[in-house]
Design a protein around this motif. Structure first.
Motif, PDB file in Angstrom:
ATOM      1  N   PHE A  47     -16.422  55.115  27.371  1.00 46.36           N
ATOM      2  CA  PHE A  47     -15.549  55.623  26.052  1.00 46.36           C
ATOM      3  C   PHE A  47     -15.189  54.247  25.445  1.00 46.36           C
ATOM      4  N   VAL A  48     -15.480  53.131  26.040  1.00 51.23           N
ATOM      5  CA  VAL A  48     -15.126  51.597  25.336  1.00 51.23           C
ATOM      6  C   VAL A  48     -16.478  50.846  24.957  1.00 51.23           C
ATOM      7  N   VAL A  49     -17.396  50.790  25.587  1.00 50.19           N
ATOM      8  CA  VAL A  49     -18.650  50.060  25.435  1.00 50.19           C
ATOM      9  C   VAL A  49     -19.726  50.967  24.605  1.00 50.19           C
ATOM     10  N   VAL A  50     -19.912  52.129  24.929  1.00 51.54           N
ATOM     11  CA  VAL A  50     -20.790  52.943  24.467  1.00 51.54           C
ATOM     12  C   VAL A  50     -20.706  53.268  22.909  1.00 51.54           C
ATOM     13  N   PRO A  51     -19.370  53.357  22.495  1.00 51.88           N
ATOM     14  CA  PRO A  51     -19.158  53.677  20.981  1.00 51.88           C
ATOM     15  C   PRO A  51     -19.733  52.747  20.234  1.00 51.88           C
ATOM     16  N   ASP A  52     -19.754  51.462  20.699  1.00 52.52           N
ATOM     17  CA  ASP A  52     -20.198  50.304  19.961  1.00 52.52           C
ATOM     18  C   ASP A  52     -21.897  50.486  20.062  1.00 52.52           C
ATOM     19  N   LEU A  53     -22.386  51.017  20.912  1.00 51.66           N
ATOM     20  CA  LEU A  53     -24.040  51.096  20.882  1.00 51.66           C
ATOM     21  C   LEU A  53     -24.238  52.199  19.802  1.00 51.66           C
ATOM     22  N   PHE A  54     -23.448  53.516  20.011  1.00 52.16           N
ATOM     23  CA  PHE A  54     -23.584  54.438  19.043  1.00 52.16           C
ATOM     24  C   PHE A  54     -23.541  53.955  17.773  1.00 52.16           C
ATOM     25  N   THR A  56     -24.796  50.951  16.364  1.00 53.65           N
ATOM     26  CA  THR A  56     -25.763  50.218  16.171  1.00 53.65           C
ATOM     27  C   THR A  56     -27.199  50.946  16.263  1.00 53.65           C
ATOM     28  N   LEU A  57     -27.172  52.066  17.268  1.00 56.27           N
ATOM     29  CA  LEU A  57     -28.466  52.528  17.983  1.00 56.27           C
ATOM     30  C   LEU A  57     -28.487  53.977  17.453  1.00 56.27           C
ATOM     31  N   GLY A  58     -27.239  54.653  17.177  1.00 54.59           N
ATOM     32  CA  GLY A  58     -27.223  56.004  16.850  1.00 54.59           C
ATOM     33  C   GLY A  58     -27.900  56.862  18.045  1.00 54.59           C
ATOM     34  N   THR A  59     -28.691  57.869  17.493  1.00 60.29           N
ATOM     35  CA  THR A  59     -29.468  58.756  18.376  1.00 60.29           C
ATOM     36  C   THR A  59     -30.255  58.180  19.604  1.00 60.29           C
ATOM     37  N   ALA A  60     -30.591  56.747  19.521  1.00 58.59           N
ATOM     38  CA  ALA A  60     -31.252  56.047  20.352  1.00 58.59           C
ATOM     39  C   ALA A  60     -30.488  55.353  21.488  1.00 58.59           C
ATOM     40  N   THR A  61     -29.329  55.667  21.338  1.00 56.39           N
ATOM     41  CA  THR A  61     -28.295  55.157  22.478  1.00 56.39           C
ATOM     42  C   THR A  61     -28.677  55.565  24.017  1.00 56.39           C
ATOM     43  N   ALA A  62     -28.787  56.703  23.973  1.00 54.80           N
ATOM     44  CA  ALA A  62     -29.241  57.383  25.252  1.00 54.80           C
ATOM     45  C   ALA A  62     -30.598  56.621  25.843  1.00 54.80           C
ATOM     46  N   LEU A  63     -31.633  56.467  24.904  1.00 51.50           N
ATOM     47  CA  LEU A  63     -32.828  56.207  25.317  1.00 51.50           C
ATOM     48  C   LEU A  63     -32.543  54.494  25.647  1.00 51.50           C
ATOM     49  N   THR A  64     -31.860  54.035  24.959  1.00 53.92           N
ATOM     50  CA  THR A  64     -31.675  52.525  25.264  1.00 53.92           C
ATOM     51  C   THR A  64     -31.031  52.212  26.700  1.00 53.92           C
ATOM     52  N   ILE A  65     -30.153  53.117  26.919  1.00 54.69           N
ATOM     53  CA  ILE A  65     -29.222  53.048  28.268  1.00 54.69           C
ATOM     54  C   ILE A  65     -30.215  53.204  29.279  1.00 54.69           C
ATOM     55  N   ALA A  66     -31.140  54.467  29.227  1.00 55.68           N
ATOM     56  CA  ALA A  66     -31.875  54.832  30.027  1.00 55.68           C
ATOM     57  C   ALA A  66     -32.993  53.700  30.495  1.00 55.68           C
ATOM     58  N   ILE A  67     -33.579  52.976  29.458  1.00 55.47           N
ATOM     59  CA  ILE A  67     -34.422  51.855  29.657  1.00 55.47           C
ATOM     60  C   ILE A  67     -33.769  50.777  30.446  1.00 55.47           C
ATOM     61  N   GLY A  68     -32.463  50.615  29.903  1.00 55.25           N
ATOM     62  CA  GLY A  68     -31.656  49.427  30.713  1.00 55.25           C
ATOM     63  C   GLY A  68     -31.477  49.801  32.208  1.00 55.25           C
ATOM     64  N   GLY A 280     -18.713  57.042  16.445  1.00 55.05           N
ATOM     65  CA  GLY A 280     -18.221  56.492  17.817  1.00 55.05           C
ATOM     66  C   GLY A 280     -16.882  57.007  18.243  1.00 55.05           C
ATOM     67  N   ASP A 281     -16.377  57.832  17.585  1.00 51.01           N
ATOM     68  CA  ASP A 281     -14.809  58.309  17.928  1.00 51.01           C
ATOM     69  C   ASP A 281     -15.036  59.391  18.957  1.00 51.01           C
ATOM     70  N   LEU A 282     -14.953  58.919  20.115  1.00 52.12           N
ATOM     71  CA  LEU A 282     -15.101  60.120  21.078  1.00 52.12           C
ATOM     72  C   LEU A 282     -14.039  61.001  21.467  1.00 52.12           C
ATOM     73  N   SER A 283     -12.982  60.379  21.246  1.00 60.51           N
ATOM     74  CA  SER A 283     -11.496  61.164  21.492  1.00 60.51           C
ATOM     75  C   SER A 283     -11.459  62.156  20.413  1.00 60.51           C
ATOM     76  N   ALA A 284     -11.780  61.845  19.293  1.00 56.78           N
ATOM     77  CA  ALA A 284     -11.703  62.904  18.154  1.00 56.78           C
ATOM     78  C   ALA A 284     -12.775  64.121  18.334  1.00 56.78           C
ATOM     79  N   MET A 285     -14.124  63.752  18.939  1.00 57.19           N
ATOM     80  CA  MET A 285     -15.135  64.675  19.228  1.00 57.19           C
ATOM     81  C   MET A 285     -14.524  65.417  20.461  1.00 57.19           C
ATOM     82  N   VAL A 286     -14.279  64.999  21.319  1.00 55.91           N
ATOM     83  CA  VAL A 286     -13.747  65.990  22.400  1.00 55.91           C
ATOM     84  C   VAL A 286     -12.512  66.768  21.964  1.00 55.91           C
ATOM     85  N   THR A 287     -11.301  66.200  21.063  1.00 53.24           N
ATOM     86  CA  THR A 287     -10.710  67.117  20.525  1.00 53.24           C
ATOM     87  C   THR A 287     -11.236  68.383  19.716  1.00 53.24           C
ATOM     88  N   ALA A 288     -12.081  68.019  18.772  1.00 52.10           N
ATOM     89  CA  ALA A 288     -12.756  69.016  18.075  1.00 52.10           C
ATOM     90  C   ALA A 288     -13.632  70.028  18.919  1.00 52.10           C
TER      91      ALA A 288
END
Length: 466
Positions: A47-54, A56-68, A280-288
């Motif tokens: 909730f704190v670090v990943v939103p910044d990755l979203f 800059t990386l958008g849909t590639a965030t999961a792929l980047t974390i998987a490679i990492g 990257g506003d994850l709280s808003a997404m969860v509420t929606a």
């Protein structure tokens, strides 16, 4: 030349009968795993670090974390082998000093010190966003408050903290699971979106995510699961370090990767559009996806997870500083202070020394903290891989320890990949980290090296058990 391990010097405060300063062996593999997982703090990282990755990386965030995460498997193998070979509260610096020489160990210590001082406030400042359903407060002030609370908790007995952080860990895993279920159940795009390599640009445009951006993002992706190294820092307080360090390192990486990566995939698929995902506003997404009550519950769980992370990181970081004082890294009066143990067996001066500056760092620009941390973690992992490459020579070849598969190919490959990732980072962050490292090298050359017979003597507790 490398140095042989030396027994710890007598303490000025709490000592055992043989005159050695020793942390109390009070936790098993379960307690160690709970503490280590809490330091990775999957939900607060999500909730704190990943939103910044979203952003800059958008849909590639999961792929980047998987490679990492794949890279982190090789790193974890290095930590597991070296952590069982050299089970010291000094962590990386004890391993590298013993196997690659004292200067290399000193530089790793400086890099680890940067990480352990910067990461807790980076996480702590995210608290304000997740207590917003109850109260609106300044992020810097909130982060400083969390750091001070974590510092007070870090003064307690380690076993007590293992239970406290265990309860908080359950809550953050529940929060991550809720996000994953809601994201997948409200998916607006298929699994193919996880490799679509798109990010929202200016004025509603869609920009491609290049391979260079992914490589640059790997430094932060490595940071996402970085906390598995806590098992090494806690090795002097694990009941059977030769066995339990490796188990804790590898189990923690596997569990934390799942807890982080699955919700990231769910968020990527569940965001209504690319602009929402990049925001990257994850709280808003969860509420929606659900309702205000569920969104508030998840937010409060994340806030508790951040406090949890702060507690464990302060515990971990104080052990690093304690070990450096025991190993004579500083002028004698400073060593005496930092190596003092309190009534609960915790290094109380070292705990205050890492906690209070962490509170002050909450008022520093967040992007700079992220950048320096990413560079420091990558460089530290690279030097640990070098130590792993040297870990089976000479007298260490037959020392009882867990041994990684595919040695020496794995550390060689890791060195090459991490070296490439490092040179792709922002020059400003490289300069910041390089400048701090240069000052540390001067300290080594002017103070530590002339006193090599009395200072920077890497030690192991003599009661290390299999």
């Amino acid at each position: 030349m490398t140095d042989t391990l030396r027994p710890a010097e007598p303490a000025s405060a709490t000592e055992t009968g043989d005159g050695q300063r020793k942390l109390k062996r009070s936790i098993g593999v379960v307690g160690g795993t709970l503490l280590t997982l809490s330091c990775v703090t999957p939900a607060s990282t999500l909730f704190v670090v990943v939103p910044d990755l979203f952003g800059t990386l958008g849909t590639a965030t999961a792929l980047t974390i998987a490679i990492g995460s794949v890279l982190c498997i090789a790193v974890a193998f290095c930590y597991a082998e070296l952590g069982t070979l050299i089970p010291s509260a000094g962590g990386e610096y004890a391993m590298v000093s013993t196997l690659a020489g004292r200067l290399a160990g000193w530089l790793v210590f400086v890099l680890s010190l940067l990480v352990v001082v910067i990461v807790p406030p980076v996480i702590a400042m995210g608290t304000a966003d997740y207590i917003a359903p109850l109260v609106h407060v300044d992020p810097a002030l909130t982060g400083a408050g969390v750091m001070l609370l974590a510092t007070l908790a870090g003064l307690l007995d380690l076993r007590a903290n293992a239970w406290i952080t265990g309860v908080f860990l359950v809550l953050e895993v529940i929060a991550a699971a809720v996000v994953a279920v809601l994201g997948f159940s409200h998916a607006h795009r298929g699994a193919g979106s996880l490799v679509s390599m798109q990010v929202a640009g200016a004025h509603g445009s869609v920009d491609p995510v290049t391979a260079a951006l992914v490589v640059s993002g790997l430094a932060i992706a490595l940071f996402v699961t970085q906390g598995f190294s806590t098992a090494v820092y806690l090795s002097e307080e694990l009941e059977h370090p030769r066995r339990d360090v490796a188990r804790t390192v590898l189990a923690t990486l596997a569990i934390s990767t799942v807890i982080i990566l699955v919700p990231v995939a769910a968020i990527t698929m569940g965001a209504t559009d690319l602009t929402e995902l990049t925001g990257g506003d994850l709280s808003a997404m969860v509420t929606a996806w659900s309702n205000t009550a569920v969104g508030t519950f998840v937010s409060l769980c994340v806030a508790l997870a951040i406090v949890n992370a702060g507690i464990v990181m302060v515990i971990q970081n104080s052990r690093v500083l304690f070990a450096s004082a025991r190993d004579k890294a500083w002028p004698t009066p400073v060593n005496g202070l930092l190596s003092r143990l309190g009534r609960f067996g915790s290094p109380w001066v070292a705990t205050l020394t890492v906690g209070i500056p962490g509170a002050l760092l909450c008022f520093v620009d967040l992007d700079t903290l992220y950048g320096v941390t990413g560079v420091s973690v990558t460089a530290m992992y690279l030097l640990v891989a070098v130590a792993a490459l040297l870990g089976r020579r000479d007298g260490h070849r037959h020392t009882p320890a867990w041994r990684m598969p595919l040695w020496p190919a794995l550390p060689v490959l890791l060195i090459a990949v991490l070296g490439y990732v490092l040179v792709q980072q922002d020059p400003a962050y490289l300069l910041w980290t390089g400048g701090i490292t240069a000052v540390a090298t001067l300290y080594w050359a002017l103070y530590l090296r002339p006193r090599r017979d009395t200072h920077w003597l890497v030690s192991l507790p003599e009661d290390t058990r299999s």
